[in-house]
Scaffold this motif. Structure first.
Motif: not given
Length: 279
Positions: A218-234
């Motif tokens: 997950s990403v936002t810009r201005s401000p730049h923030i990232t988060r690893d979510l996980g949970g994606l189907r393998g």
């Protein structure tokens, strides 16, 4: 050629002791010689349509003809197996279809809505192995190794995605007035393509995708923030089709499998389409 034929005729006539009347030239094919008294000993036949000449002596047919242009040596067949590198490059748009929030409380709302024409899809086949299925190599089977990235821009830019109690939910970015909220998925896969060339430089393809999710952020810009979510189907199974001319064309791709694991996120299916360099 005429001199050779005349020499052969003279030698055959001298050897057989034939008289001059036993030598006949015909413009059309003659019947088989009987060889009896008074019958012709030698017949020369000439066919104008095929420029073919034949000498018949004692029932034995000797053909004299120039080789036809199409009787040249057959060209060697192209390789039945060959490899490609950095091919089947897809560049287009990404969308989520069939989104269902059945496991969520009504207060969450449609937080996974995306802007299709601001969402980006890119995929490239790093290496592929092709197997020709017919002699002309107009039908072939291709197995490859492909990398894919999908960049989904959320319709609501004031929130980003997060994880709470193992579930993907809308979350506060802890910064005022965030802009350009999105999430990015990456995967690698083994596509299997059936390729058909209906005409010169044209190519049609039907593809079965077997993708393995490698990450979701997950990403936002201005401000730049990232988060690893996980949970994606393998494992994700998808289907696709493309048409191209001189290697440039259009593609469409749909994931039959849901994007997220059951119970982790809303049920949805990725769809991508656009243009590609599809040699």
């Amino acid at each position: 050629m005429k001199k050779i034929i005349l020499c052969c005729v003279a030698l055959a006539a001298a050897f057989a002791g034939a008289s001059a009347q036993n030598f006949i030239i015909q413009a059309e094919p003659a019947d088989t010689l009987a060889g009896g008294p008074g019958e012709s000993l030698m017949v020369i036949r000439h066919c104008k349509e095929s420029s073919r000449m034949a000498i018949e002596i004692g029932g034995i047919d000797i053909s004299l003809a120039s080789p036809r242009p199409d009787s040249a040596a057959v060209k060697p067949l192209r390789a039945k197996r060959y490899m490609t590198f950095l091919s089947k490059n897809e560049l287009g748009f990404a969308a989520l279809t069939g989104t269902s929030y059945g496991a969520y409380a009504p207060g969450f709302g449609p937080f996974l809505n995306t802007e299709t024409f601001r969402s980006f899809h890119f995929s490239s086949q790093l290496v592929g192995v092709n197997f020709a299925l017919n002699r002309k190599r107009t039908l072939s089977l291709e197995v490859g190794f492909q990398f894919t990235i999908d960049d989904y821009r959320l319709s609501s830019s004031d929130r980003m995605l997060g994880r709470e109690e193992g579930q993907i939910v809308p979350a506060d970015p802890y910064e005022p007035d965030p802009r350009l909220s999105k999430f990015v998925t990456t995967s690698v896969g083994i596509p299997v393509r059936l390729l058909y060339e209906p005409g010169k430089h044209w190519n049609l393809a039907l593809t079965a995708y077997s993708d393995f999710g490698t990450g979701i952020t997950s990403v936002t810009r201005s401000p730049h923030i990232t988060r690893d979510l996980g949970g994606l189907r393998g494992y994700q199974f998808g289907v696709g089709a493309s048409v191209s001319y001189h290697g440039f064309g259009l593609f469409v791709r749909y994931n039959v499998s849901p994007l997220f694991r059951s119970g982790v996120g809303p049920e949805c299916h990725p769809l991508s389409f656009g243009v590609g360099i599809l040699w």
